[in-house]
Design a protein around this motif. Structure first.
Motif, PDB file in Angstrom:
ATOM      1  N   MET A   1     -37.794 -12.797  -3.141  1.00 23.61           N
ATOM      2  CA  MET A   1     -36.373 -12.306  -2.666  1.00 23.61           C
ATOM      3  C   MET A   1     -36.187 -10.745  -2.903  1.00 23.61           C
ATOM      4  SD  MET A   1     -34.656 -15.111  -1.763  1.00 23.61           S
ATOM      5  CE  MET A   1     -33.381 -14.643  -1.935  1.00 23.61           C
ATOM      6  N   ARG A   2     -35.388 -10.282  -2.067  1.00 26.30           N
ATOM      7  CA  ARG A   2     -35.182  -8.608  -2.303  1.00 26.30           C
ATOM      8  C   ARG A   2     -33.875  -8.450  -2.892  1.00 26.30           C
ATOM      9  NH1 ARG A   2     -36.699  -5.537   2.627  1.00 26.30           N
ATOM     10  NH2 ARG A   2     -35.413  -7.218   3.644  1.00 26.30           N
ATOM     11  N   TRP A   3     -33.787  -7.401  -3.748  1.00 23.41           N
ATOM     12  CA  TRP A   3     -32.376  -7.310  -4.259  1.00 23.41           C
ATOM     13  C   TRP A   3     -32.006  -5.972  -4.101  1.00 23.41           C
ATOM     14  CZ3 TRP A   3     -30.950 -12.156  -4.951  1.00 23.41           C
ATOM     15  CH2 TRP A   3     -32.048 -13.006  -5.428  1.00 23.41           C
ATOM     16  N   TYR A   4     -30.666  -5.424  -4.010  1.00 22.16           N
ATOM     17  CA  TYR A   4     -30.294  -4.042  -4.011  1.00 22.16           C
ATOM     18  C   TYR A   4     -28.981  -4.198  -4.747  1.00 22.16           C
ATOM     19  CZ  TYR A   4     -28.484   0.387  -2.166  1.00 22.16           C
ATOM     20  OH  TYR A   4     -27.803   1.688  -2.413  1.00 22.16           O
ATOM     21  N   ALA A   5     -29.429  -3.288  -6.105  1.00 19.90           N
ATOM     22  CA  ALA A   5     -28.474  -3.071  -7.322  1.00 19.90           C
ATOM     23  C   ALA A   5     -27.783  -1.802  -7.264  1.00 19.90           C
ATOM     24  CB  ALA A   5     -29.191  -3.351  -8.402  1.00 19.90           C
ATOM     25  N   TRP A   6     -26.510  -1.653  -7.548  1.00 21.13           N
ATOM     26  CA  TRP A   6     -25.660  -0.468  -7.970  1.00 21.13           C
ATOM     27  C   TRP A   6     -24.626  -0.817  -9.021  1.00 21.13           C
ATOM     28  CZ3 TRP A   6     -24.800  -3.838  -3.773  1.00 21.13           C
ATOM     29  CH2 TRP A   6     -23.547  -4.268  -3.551  1.00 21.13           C
ATOM     30  N   VAL A  45     -24.135   5.425 -15.177  1.00 26.31           N
ATOM     31  CA  VAL A  45     -24.969   4.233 -15.443  1.00 26.31           C
ATOM     32  C   VAL A  45     -26.142   3.930 -14.387  1.00 26.31           C
ATOM     33  CG1 VAL A  45     -24.875   1.711 -15.766  1.00 26.31           C
ATOM     34  CG2 VAL A  45     -23.156   3.185 -16.527  1.00 26.31           C
ATOM     35  N   TYR A  46     -27.462   3.667 -14.868  1.00 29.73           N
ATOM     36  CA  TYR A  46     -28.508   3.600 -14.045  1.00 29.73           C
ATOM     37  C   TYR A  46     -29.010   2.275 -13.979  1.00 29.73           C
ATOM     38  CZ  TYR A  46     -28.007   8.460 -14.759  1.00 29.73           C
ATOM     39  OH  TYR A  46     -27.180   9.807 -14.815  1.00 29.73           O
ATOM     40  N   VAL A  47     -29.214   1.540 -12.897  1.00 33.06           N
ATOM     41  CA  VAL A  47     -29.441   0.170 -12.814  1.00 33.06           C
ATOM     42  C   VAL A  47     -30.539  -0.437 -11.979  1.00 33.06           C
ATOM     43  CG1 VAL A  47     -26.963  -0.411 -13.056  1.00 33.06           C
ATOM     44  CG2 VAL A  47     -27.987  -0.449 -10.950  1.00 33.06           C
ATOM     45  N   ALA A  48     -31.100  -1.404 -12.451  1.00 31.62           N
ATOM     46  CA  ALA A  48     -32.069  -2.085 -11.655  1.00 31.62           C
ATOM     47  C   ALA A  48     -32.130  -3.675 -11.711  1.00 31.62           C
ATOM     48  CB  ALA A  48     -33.610  -1.558 -12.020  1.00 31.62           C
ATOM     49  N   ALA A  49     -32.596  -4.357 -10.787  1.00 30.47           N
ATOM     50  CA  ALA A  49     -32.361  -5.899 -10.611  1.00 30.47           C
ATOM     51  C   ALA A  49     -33.870  -6.221 -11.331  1.00 30.47           C
ATOM     52  CB  ALA A  49     -32.055  -6.560  -9.525  1.00 30.47           C
ATOM     53  N   VAL A  50     -34.083  -7.446 -11.926  1.00 30.76           N
ATOM     54  CA  VAL A  50     -35.520  -7.975 -12.203  1.00 30.76           C
ATOM     55  C   VAL A  50     -35.694  -8.476 -10.901  1.00 30.76           C
ATOM     56  CG1 VAL A  50     -36.374  -9.649 -13.712  1.00 30.76           C
ATOM     57  CG2 VAL A  50     -34.797  -7.918 -14.673  1.00 30.76           C
ATOM     58  N   PRO A  51     -37.083  -8.672 -10.479  1.00 31.17           N
ATOM     59  CA  PRO A  51     -37.348  -9.336  -9.176  1.00 31.17           C
ATOM     60  C   PRO A  51     -36.972 -10.715  -9.024  1.00 31.17           C
ATOM     61  CG  PRO A  51     -39.189  -7.763 -10.190  1.00 31.17           C
ATOM     62  CD  PRO A  51     -38.109  -7.924 -11.309  1.00 31.17           C
ATOM     63  N   ALA A  55     -31.814 -11.462 -14.003  1.00 30.80           N
ATOM     64  CA  ALA A  55     -31.335 -10.319 -14.964  1.00 30.80           C
ATOM     65  C   ALA A  55     -31.231  -9.274 -14.085  1.00 30.80           C
ATOM     66  CB  ALA A  55     -32.412 -10.337 -15.896  1.00 30.80           C
ATOM     67  N   VAL A  56     -30.414  -8.106 -15.137  1.00 28.10           N
ATOM     68  CA  VAL A  56     -30.419  -6.963 -14.558  1.00 28.10           C
ATOM     69  C   VAL A  56     -30.658  -5.998 -15.785  1.00 28.10           C
ATOM     70  CG1 VAL A  56     -28.815  -7.246 -12.705  1.00 28.10           C
ATOM     71  CG2 VAL A  56     -27.836  -6.817 -14.840  1.00 28.10           C
ATOM     72  N   VAL A  57     -31.166  -4.783 -15.516  1.00 31.84           N
ATOM     73  CA  VAL A  57     -31.466  -3.758 -16.499  1.00 31.84           C
ATOM     74  C   VAL A  57     -30.717  -2.369 -16.311  1.00 31.84           C
ATOM     75  CG1 VAL A  57     -33.337  -2.410 -17.710  1.00 31.84           C
ATOM     76  CG2 VAL A  57     -33.901  -4.755 -16.807  1.00 31.84           C
ATOM     77  N   ALA A  88     -33.364   7.277 -15.470  1.00 28.83           N
ATOM     78  CA  ALA A  88     -33.968   6.599 -14.246  1.00 28.83           C
ATOM     79  C   ALA A  88     -34.478   5.289 -14.705  1.00 28.83           C
ATOM     80  CB  ALA A  88     -34.712   7.365 -13.359  1.00 28.83           C
ATOM     81  N   VAL A  89     -34.124   4.156 -14.050  1.00 32.03           N
ATOM     82  CA  VAL A  89     -34.991   2.824 -14.687  1.00 32.03           C
ATOM     83  C   VAL A  89     -35.289   2.166 -13.371  1.00 32.03           C
ATOM     84  CG1 VAL A  89     -32.689   1.668 -14.440  1.00 32.03           C
ATOM     85  CG2 VAL A  89     -34.412   0.727 -15.959  1.00 32.03           C
ATOM     86  N   ALA A  90     -36.592   1.564 -13.748  1.00 29.20           N
ATOM     87  CA  ALA A  90     -37.105   0.655 -12.485  1.00 29.20           C
ATOM     88  C   ALA A  90     -37.956  -0.591 -13.579  1.00 29.20           C
ATOM     89  CB  ALA A  90     -38.091   1.475 -11.776  1.00 29.20           C
ATOM     90  N   VAL A  91     -38.098  -1.456 -12.610  1.00 30.00           N
ATOM     91  CA  VAL A  91     -38.693  -2.858 -13.166  1.00 30.00           C
ATOM     92  C   VAL A  91     -39.669  -2.891 -12.260  1.00 30.00           C
ATOM     93  CG1 VAL A  91     -38.624  -5.327 -13.733  1.00 30.00           C
ATOM     94  CG2 VAL A  91     -36.469  -3.791 -13.963  1.00 30.00           C
ATOM     95  N   SER A  92     -40.924  -3.208 -12.820  1.00 26.84           N
ATOM     96  CA  SER A  92     -42.309  -3.513 -12.027  1.00 26.84           C
ATOM     97  C   SER A  92     -42.113  -4.803 -11.228  1.00 26.84           C
ATOM     98  CB  SER A  92     -43.436  -3.599 -13.007  1.00 26.84           C
ATOM     99  OG  SER A  92     -43.377  -4.541 -13.759  1.00 26.84           O
TER     100      SER A  92
END
Length: 326
Positions: A1-6, A45-51, A55-57, A88-92
């Motif tokens: 799945m592909r996510w777009y978070a904001w 607030v800087y966000v990323a979705a877990v693959p 969850a979100v970070v 900035a935040v990112a999940v591998s």
């Protein structure tokens, strides 16, 4: 799945791109996650979705947190009491680690790059950078490395490449032409090209090879516009990205309005998408599609995001969204 978070209105919004048609429809939502009360009114607030989408970070107010889909804090990592002028935040892609760039967090006033365990929030490794940033971001390369681009205001940009391998974080400053005052704005899906602006020269767009940094081609904003949109000093905006490996979607400001422009990197041909917009917000996804936001005329309402693509004939599909408020 592909996510777009904001982030918007005290909540982290996550859309499901696989279920979001690219015909100008609103994004199909996966979940809306409320922030904890102590961060809900925080502006940055800087966000990323877990693959896996479970969850979100996010980073806010000197803290990194992982939330479940109900907004419950799974873990929290304290960044300390540094300046925190940006993050900035990112999940591998394998969901093992969380990358965090935090500005001006060390005792000497420099930025810090951290790698956290995505499951527990524990610190795996960190590195102090020489930069003093006021904004920054990540470009995830297909080879698993991360390109870190830091804006330092009038001091110009600083760009790094980082890899986390065998439990060790290795950070190197970019070399060659990419080291020479380049503001990085986009990485091609296949990871072979980087788009940059020369420092304080917003009328020119540069395309560099990766990893060597050789200049492949460049474009002047004025040369990409048709006669009816000519202006004395058109400039590029930050919203530049790869539609696919061979085409860019960029924004050019003309007479206090903005144009979305498609650019073919091989031929140099360009085409304007739709009419001028007051505030177009384009985010390319690398698969021939992009996301743009409706804007309320008085800016009092929430942004609503839609997905677009080029139709099969190669013409631009853009049904005029300026000022939509319905």
């Amino acid at each position: 799945m592909r996510w777009y978070a904001w982030y918007q209105g005290g909540n982290i919004h996550v859309a499901d791109l696989d279920r979001s048609p690219a015909d100008g429809s609103l994004l199909t939502m996966h979940v809306v996650v409320p922030l904890p009360a102590d961060h809900r009114d925080w502006s940055e607030v800087y966000v990323a979705a877990v693959p896996d989408g479970e969850a979100v970070v996010y980073v806010a107010c000197n803290a990194v947190r992982r939330l479940n889909l109900h907004g419950t804090v799974v873990w929290s990592y304290d960044l300390g009491s540094g300046g925190n002028e940006g993050a900035a935040v990112a999940v591998s892609p394998d969901a093992d680690v969380v990358w965090v760039w935090a500005s001006q967090m060390t005792d000497d006033g420099c930025d810090r790059l951290l790698v956290l365990d995505a499951a527990s929030g524990g610190l795996l490794d960190q590195a102090d950078l020489w930069s003093v940033g006021y904004g920054g971001g990540f470009f995830a390369h297909p080879d698993g490395t991360v390109i870190v681009s830091v804006g330092q205001g009038q001091c110009g940009p600083a760009n790094f490449q980082a890899r986390f391998d065998g439990g060790l974080l290795v950070v190197e400053e970019l070399i060659g032409p990419l080291r020479d005052q380049r503001w990085l704005v986009a990485l091609s899906p296949e990871g072979t090209r980087l788009v940059a602006f020369p420092d304080w020269a917003w009328g020119e767009l540069l395309v560099h090879a990766w990893p060597g940094g050789e200049l492949l081609t460049s474009f002047k904003a004025a040369d990409l516009l048709p006669d009816q949109h000519r202006s004395d000093e058109p400039t590029f905006e930050w919203t530049t990205g790869f539609l696919n490996n061979g085409q860019l979607l960029t924004t050019i400001e003309v007479d206090q309005k903005a144009l979305l422009v498609r650019v073919d990197l091989e031929s140099g041909a360009s085409s304007v998408i739709g009419e001028p917009f007051a505030t177009p917000r384009g985010h390319t996804l690398g698969d021939g599609t992009w996301i743009a936001a409706d804007e309320w005329k008085d800016r009092s309402g929430p942004r609503r995001l839609r997905r677009f693509q080029l139709d099969r004939s190669g013409e631009d599909l853009w049904p005029g969204l300026a000022g939509c408020a319905g």
